[in-house]
Design an enzyme around this catalytic site. Structure first.
Site, PDB file in Angstrom:
ATOM      1  N   GLY A  17       0.757  -1.062  -0.281  1.00 16.78           N
ATOM      2  CA  GLY A  17      -0.287   0.202   0.052  1.00 16.78           C
ATOM      3  C   GLY A  17       0.436   1.440  -0.120  1.00 16.78           C
ATOM      4  O   GLY A  17       1.768   1.882   1.027  1.00 16.78           O
ATOM      5  N   GLY A  19      -0.976   4.595   0.375  1.00 15.62           N
ATOM      6  CA  GLY A  19      -1.227   5.312   0.435  1.00 15.62           C
ATOM      7  C   GLY A  19      -0.910   6.273   1.530  1.00 15.62           C
ATOM      8  O   GLY A  19       0.666   6.290   1.150  1.00 15.62           O
ATOM      9  N   PHE A  20      -1.365   6.390   2.097  1.00 12.19           N
ATOM     10  CA  PHE A  20      -0.213   7.811   3.663  1.00 12.19           C
ATOM     11  C   PHE A  20       0.334   7.362   4.119  1.00 12.19           C
ATOM     12  O   PHE A  20       1.348   7.472   4.434  1.00 12.19           O
ATOM     13  CB  PHE A  20      -1.335   8.667   4.393  1.00 12.19           C
ATOM     14  CG  PHE A  20      -1.873   9.877   3.233  1.00 12.19           C
ATOM     15  CD1 PHE A  20      -1.261  10.667   3.009  1.00 12.19           C
ATOM     16  CD2 PHE A  20      -3.681   9.455   2.698  1.00 12.19           C
ATOM     17  CE1 PHE A  20      -2.138  11.696   2.137  1.00 12.19           C
ATOM     18  CE2 PHE A  20      -4.012  10.964   2.443  1.00 12.19           C
ATOM     19  CZ  PHE A  20      -3.718  11.687   2.231  1.00 12.19           C
ATOM     20  N   GLY A  21       0.174   6.004   4.560  1.00 12.27           N
ATOM     21  CA  GLY A  21       0.526   5.394   5.862  1.00 12.27           C
ATOM     22  C   GLY A  21       1.999   4.770   5.204  1.00 12.27           C
ATOM     23  O   GLY A  21       3.451   5.085   5.244  1.00 12.27           O
ATOM     24  N   VAL A  85      -2.311  -7.442  -4.313  1.00 16.00           N
ATOM     25  CA  VAL A  85      -2.131  -8.248  -3.186  1.00 16.00           C
ATOM     26  C   VAL A  85      -3.507  -9.547  -2.495  1.00 16.00           C
ATOM     27  O   VAL A  85      -3.976  -8.331  -2.464  1.00 16.00           O
ATOM     28  CB  VAL A  85      -1.262  -7.471  -1.693  1.00 16.00           C
ATOM     29  CG1 VAL A  85      -1.401  -8.732  -1.291  1.00 16.00           C
ATOM     30  CG2 VAL A  85      -0.246  -6.663  -2.143  1.00 16.00           C
ATOM     31  N   GLU A 176     -19.226  17.690   3.217  1.00 18.78           N
ATOM     32  CA  GLU A 176     -17.906  17.893   1.971  1.00 18.78           C
ATOM     33  C   GLU A 176     -18.459  18.155   0.141  1.00 18.78           C
ATOM     34  O   GLU A 176     -19.077  19.023  -0.113  1.00 18.78           O
ATOM     35  CB  GLU A 176     -16.112  17.471   1.589  1.00 18.78           C
ATOM     36  CG  GLU A 176     -15.977  18.244   2.704  1.00 18.78           C
ATOM     37  CD  GLU A 176     -14.522  17.708   2.999  1.00 18.78           C
ATOM     38  OE1 GLU A 176     -14.222  18.041   3.770  1.00 18.78           O
ATOM     39  OE2 GLU A 176     -14.225  16.390   2.324  1.00 18.78           O
ATOM     40  N   ASP A 305      -5.779   2.821   7.825  1.00 12.22           N
ATOM     41  CA  ASP A 305      -7.088   2.535   8.185  1.00 12.22           C
ATOM     42  C   ASP A 305      -7.360   0.894   8.396  1.00 12.22           C
ATOM     43  O   ASP A 305      -8.100   0.633   8.623  1.00 12.22           O
ATOM     44  CB  ASP A 305      -8.057   3.118   6.622  1.00 12.22           C
ATOM     45  CG  ASP A 305      -8.340   4.444   6.659  1.00 12.22           C
ATOM     46  OD1 ASP A 305      -7.908   5.292   8.092  1.00 12.22           O
ATOM     47  OD2 ASP A 305      -8.484   4.936   5.507  1.00 12.22           O
ATOM     48  N   ALA A 321      -5.650  10.765   7.963  1.00  7.51           N
ATOM     49  CA  ALA A 321      -4.990  10.530   7.332  1.00  7.51           C
ATOM     50  C   ALA A 321      -3.388  10.630   7.451  1.00  7.51           C
ATOM     51  O   ALA A 321      -1.953  10.209   7.826  1.00  7.51           O
ATOM     52  CB  ALA A 321      -4.143  11.554   6.195  1.00  7.51           C
TER      53      ALA A 321
HETATM   54  C1  LIG Z   1     -13.153  10.631   0.392  1.00  5.83           C
HETATM   55  C2  LIG Z   1     -12.025  11.114   1.379  1.00  5.83           C
HETATM   56  C3  LIG Z   1     -11.728  12.475   2.159  1.00  5.83           C
HETATM   57  C4  LIG Z   1     -10.723  12.268   2.966  1.00  5.83           C
HETATM   58  N1  LIG Z   1     -10.608  13.465   3.803  1.00  5.83           N
HETATM   59  C5  LIG Z   1      -9.475  13.500   4.431  1.00  5.83           C
HETATM   60  C6  LIG Z   1      -9.345  14.525   5.175  1.00  5.83           C
HETATM   61  O1  LIG Z   1      -9.858  15.461   4.332  1.00  5.83           O
HETATM   62  N2  LIG Z   1      -8.565  14.576   6.682  1.00  5.83           N
HETATM   63  C7  LIG Z   1      -7.801  13.493   6.836  1.00  5.83           C
HETATM   64  O2  LIG Z   1      -6.735  13.237   7.323  1.00  5.83           O
HETATM   65  N3  LIG Z   1      -8.214  12.006   5.909  1.00  5.83           N
HETATM   66  C8  LIG Z   1      -9.324  11.627   5.138  1.00  5.83           C
HETATM   67  N4  LIG Z   1     -10.072  10.787   4.339  1.00  5.83           N
HETATM   68  C9  LIG Z   1      -8.811   9.670   5.218  1.00  5.83           C
HETATM   69  C10 LIG Z   1      -7.905   9.001   4.799  1.00  5.83           C
HETATM   70  O3  LIG Z   1      -7.837   9.116   3.874  1.00  5.83           O
HETATM   71  C11 LIG Z   1      -7.043   7.928   4.763  1.00  5.83           C
HETATM   72  O4  LIG Z   1      -7.145   8.195   5.881  1.00  5.83           O
HETATM   73  C12 LIG Z   1      -6.136   7.613   4.758  1.00  5.83           C
HETATM   74  O5  LIG Z   1      -6.367   7.702   3.570  1.00  5.83           O
HETATM   75  C13 LIG Z   1      -5.757   6.508   5.155  1.00  5.83           C
HETATM   76  O6  LIG Z   1      -4.028   5.952   4.838  1.00  5.83           O
HETATM   77  P1  LIG Z   1      -3.622   4.329   4.556  1.00  5.83           P
HETATM   78  O7  LIG Z   1      -2.603   4.633   4.710  1.00  5.83           O
HETATM   79  O8  LIG Z   1      -4.200   3.436   5.327  1.00  5.83           O
HETATM   80  O9  LIG Z   1      -4.998   4.188   3.729  1.00  5.83           O
HETATM   81  P2  LIG Z   1      -4.737   4.250   2.207  1.00  5.83           P
HETATM   82  O10 LIG Z   1      -4.165   6.019   2.079  1.00  5.83           O
HETATM   83  O11 LIG Z   1      -6.764   4.418   1.236  1.00  5.83           O
HETATM   84  O12 LIG Z   1      -3.840   3.996   1.444  1.00  5.83           O
HETATM   85  C14 LIG Z   1      -4.039   2.252   0.897  1.00  5.83           C
HETATM   86  C15 LIG Z   1      -3.172   2.035  -0.022  1.00  5.83           C
HETATM   87  O13 LIG Z   1      -3.232   0.490  -0.511  1.00  5.83           O
HETATM   88  C16 LIG Z   1      -3.543   0.124  -1.795  1.00  5.83           C
HETATM   89  N5  LIG Z   1      -3.933  -1.236  -1.478  1.00  5.83           N
HETATM   90  C17 LIG Z   1      -4.831  -1.359  -1.029  1.00  5.83           C
HETATM   91  N6  LIG Z   1      -5.865  -2.882  -1.150  1.00  5.83           N
HETATM   92  C18 LIG Z   1      -4.931  -3.717  -1.928  1.00  5.83           C
HETATM   93  C19 LIG Z   1      -3.951  -4.757  -2.342  1.00  5.83           C
HETATM   94  N7  LIG Z   1      -4.681  -5.728  -2.262  1.00  5.83           N
HETATM   95  N8  LIG Z   1      -2.635  -4.811  -3.188  1.00  5.83           N
HETATM   96  C20 LIG Z   1      -2.576  -3.423  -3.850  1.00  5.83           C
HETATM   97  N9  LIG Z   1      -2.253  -2.357  -2.888  1.00  5.83           N
HETATM   98  C21 LIG Z   1      -3.453  -2.071  -1.972  1.00  5.83           C
HETATM   99  C22 LIG Z   1      -4.097   1.055  -2.033  1.00  5.83           C
HETATM  100  O14 LIG Z   1      -4.594   1.084  -3.533  1.00  5.83           O
HETATM  101  C23 LIG Z   1      -3.587   2.174  -1.760  1.00  5.83           C
HETATM  102  O15 LIG Z   1      -3.029   3.256  -2.567  1.00  5.83           O
HETATM  103  C24 LIG Z   1     -10.443  11.182   3.632  1.00  5.83           C
HETATM  104  C25 LIG Z   1     -10.894   9.909   3.369  1.00  5.83           C
HETATM  105  C26 LIG Z   1     -11.620   9.139   1.630  1.00  5.83           C
HETATM  106  C27 LIG Z   1     -12.123   8.356   1.281  1.00  5.83           C
END
Ligand SMILES: Cc1cc2nc3c(=O)[nH]c(=O)nc-3n(C[C@H](O)[C@H](O)[C@H](O)COP(=O)(O)OP(=O)(O)OC[C@H]3O[C@@H](n4cnc5c(N)ncnc54)[C@H](O)[C@@H]3O)c2cc1C
Length: 445
Positions: A17, A19-21, A85, A176, A305, A321
């Site tokens: 992943g 994403g942010f983490g 994955v 929003e 998340d 995030a």
């Molecule tokens: C519409 C929306 C608005 C938001 N607004 C805010 C905000 O204003 N402020 C704030 O703080 N938070 C906000 N959030 C929440 C924030 O985006 C999440 O808390 C944050 O993205 C979590 O980070 P993460 O790294 O856990 O997951 P994510 O950032 O979701 O990253 C997960 C990554 O894992 C990858 N992935 C998932 N499953 C698989 C797999 N099986 N195989 C390979 N890759 C995979 C995905 O493609 C993605 O790139 C918002 C969320 C959404 C949906």
């Protein structure tokens, strides 16, 4: 294969992943001499907080996403694999990603969350959610098509249905989306049609709780409700969805007719818990130790998340995030120091506050006891979001778009795309589209 100067026998860190983490962990590890492999099913990192602006035609997808390879191109110890994955072989310490098996010494699982329909998965095709770029462009098409179809619709009841927009969930994303659709209808599109008046559109925000934005102070919830109502949004509190179909949504006995229903109400963690055979909470988040490792596996960490971690006050950390980013950086340090035989204190989240925006010039901000709403809050929200966007180009483009939108009320990306094979009756048929696995615990009901 890249030529990397690694210590002989240097452990291999795999991150699932970007994403942010995951990205935060990778960037922190880029300063180490460990070999890192970052796996994601998309080739881009997505700035989810601005997705609603893509869905409502204010920004285009490329403004809020950046290619992962470009982000880490200077970090020579990091390799990227584009793959989905599907499992983790705990015995052999391998990640199963399509036709790859990637061996790891340390594993960071950062796969986020996806929509949840409270046991009613059949609602997914009637009430799509917002989590990925595909979700956002799909919603943009649905919203813009509703106005196009209404323009030529002769049946008055159907025209009304087309001009009704229901958003389920009064968390930040719902608030929003509702504000942005209201401004789109009442300002940007106001004089573009001849047979209909887009200002007559009804935007209805439904929330099960007695107030909007429940994580915020009640005064800010009230301010958000007032701001939305000034934009023409109808806010229905204490209303739980009991049924949904392609033309309506039911709140108990009451039914609201609408062709566009948007789901911003519930989330479920990614299936990481199943892959790991780990204990999860009701939302599918993996219950982690205070150092974010999973029980019996000090070499495997779950963050963001996908994880259920407790804050200093004993309450679960929110799905936002900053939690994911801080956890990513923490794990990277823990892995590095651990390899030097040093220990690290349990993870501690530093909360810098919460923000949510309403329309193009209002927001609510809460930083500890400090509370702010209105235009100043919106300025703060804008600066924070521009600052945290990845890439200079994205920052400039987004800032210019907002300035343009602020001055003219116009939306630059009002394009209906993805129509090949789709027809105007897209609006009257169930979407019939598999909702991609997606992520959002910020709006968990
Ligand atoms: C519409 C929306 C608005 C938001 N607004 C805010 C905000 O204003 N402020 C704030 O703080 N938070 C906000 N959030 C929440 C924030 O985006 C999440 O808390 C944050 O993205 C979590 O980070 P993460 O790294 O856990 O997951 P994510 O950032 O979701 O990253 C997960 C990554 O894992 C990858 N992935 C998932 N499953 C698989 C797999 N099986 N195989 C390979 N890759 C995979 C995905 O493609 C993605 O790139 C918002 C969320 C959404 C949906």
């Amino acid at each position: 294969m890249q030529n990397i100067d690694l210590e002989p026998g240097s452990p291999h860190v795999v991150i699932i992943g970007a994403g942010f983490g995951g990205l935060s962990a990778a960037k922190t590890l880029s300063r180490s001499n460990l070999k890192v492999t970052l796996i994601d099913r998309h080739n881009y990192h997505l700035f989810q907080p601005l997705l609603y602006q893509v869905a409502t035609a204010a920004l285009s997808p490329a403004d809020i996403a950046s290619p992962i390879r470009a982000i880490v191109r200077r970090q020579r110890n990091i390799s990227v694999i584009l793959a989905n994955v599907s499992g983790i072989d705990l015995e052999r310490k391998e990640v199963i990603a399509e036709d790859h098996r990637v061996a790891f010494d340390r594993l960071i699982v950062a796969t986020g969350a996806q929509h949840a329909y409270f046991g009613h998965d059949e609602w997914a095709s009637y009430a799509p959610g917002l989590k990925t770029i595909d979700d956002a462009t799909y919603l943009r098409r649905r919203i813009l098509l509703a106005f196009e179809k209404a323009e030529t619709e002769t049946d008055a009841a159907e025209r009304r249905r087309l001009l009704n927009f229901v958003i389920v969930g009064g968390g930040p994303t719902g608030v929003e989306m509702a504000g942005a659709i209201a401004e789109l209808a009442k300002r940007a599109l106001a004089s573009d049609f001849r047979a209909i008046d887009p200002r007559q559109a009804r935007i209805i925000l439904v929330e099960a709780a007695p107030r909007l934005l429940t994580p915020f102070d009640p005064t800010l919830s009230a301010a958000a409700k007032r701001s939305l109502e000034q934009l023409g949004v109808e806010v229905r509190l204490n209303g739980s969805v009991t049924a949904a179909d392609c033309g309506s949504v039911a709140l108990g006995e009451k039914r609201i007719e609408a062709r566009t229903i948007i789901w911003a109400a519930g989330v479920m963690a990614s299936p990481a818990g199943n892959w790991l055979g780990a204990k999860t909470d009701r939302a599918g988040r993996v219950i982690v130790n205070p150092d974010l490792s999973i029980p019996d596996h000090p070499e495997i960490f779950v963050i963001g998340d996908a994880a259920y971690a407790l804050g200093a006050n004993g309450a679960p950390l929110p799905g936002v995030a900053p939690v994911a980013k801080q956890q990513g950086a923490y794990i990277a340090r823990l892995i590095e120091l651990g390899l030097q035989g040093r220990s690290v204190a349990p993870f501690r989240y530093r909360d810098f506050g919460s923000l949510a925006t309403i329309g193009r010039k209002r927001a609510v901000v809460q930083i500890g006891a400090f509370k702010l709403s209105g235009f100043l809050a919106w300025l703060l929200w804008s600066v924070a979001h521009i600052f945290f966007l990845i890439g200079f180009r994205n920052r400039v483009v987004v800032a210019m778009n907002w300035a343009w939108n602020y001055l003219t009320f116009q939306r630059g990306t009002r394009l209906i795309t993805g129509m090949s094979g789709a027809r105007m009756d897209d609006m009257t048929m169930p979407a019939g589209r598999a909702i991609p696995a997606s992520e959002n615990t910020r709006d968990a009901a």
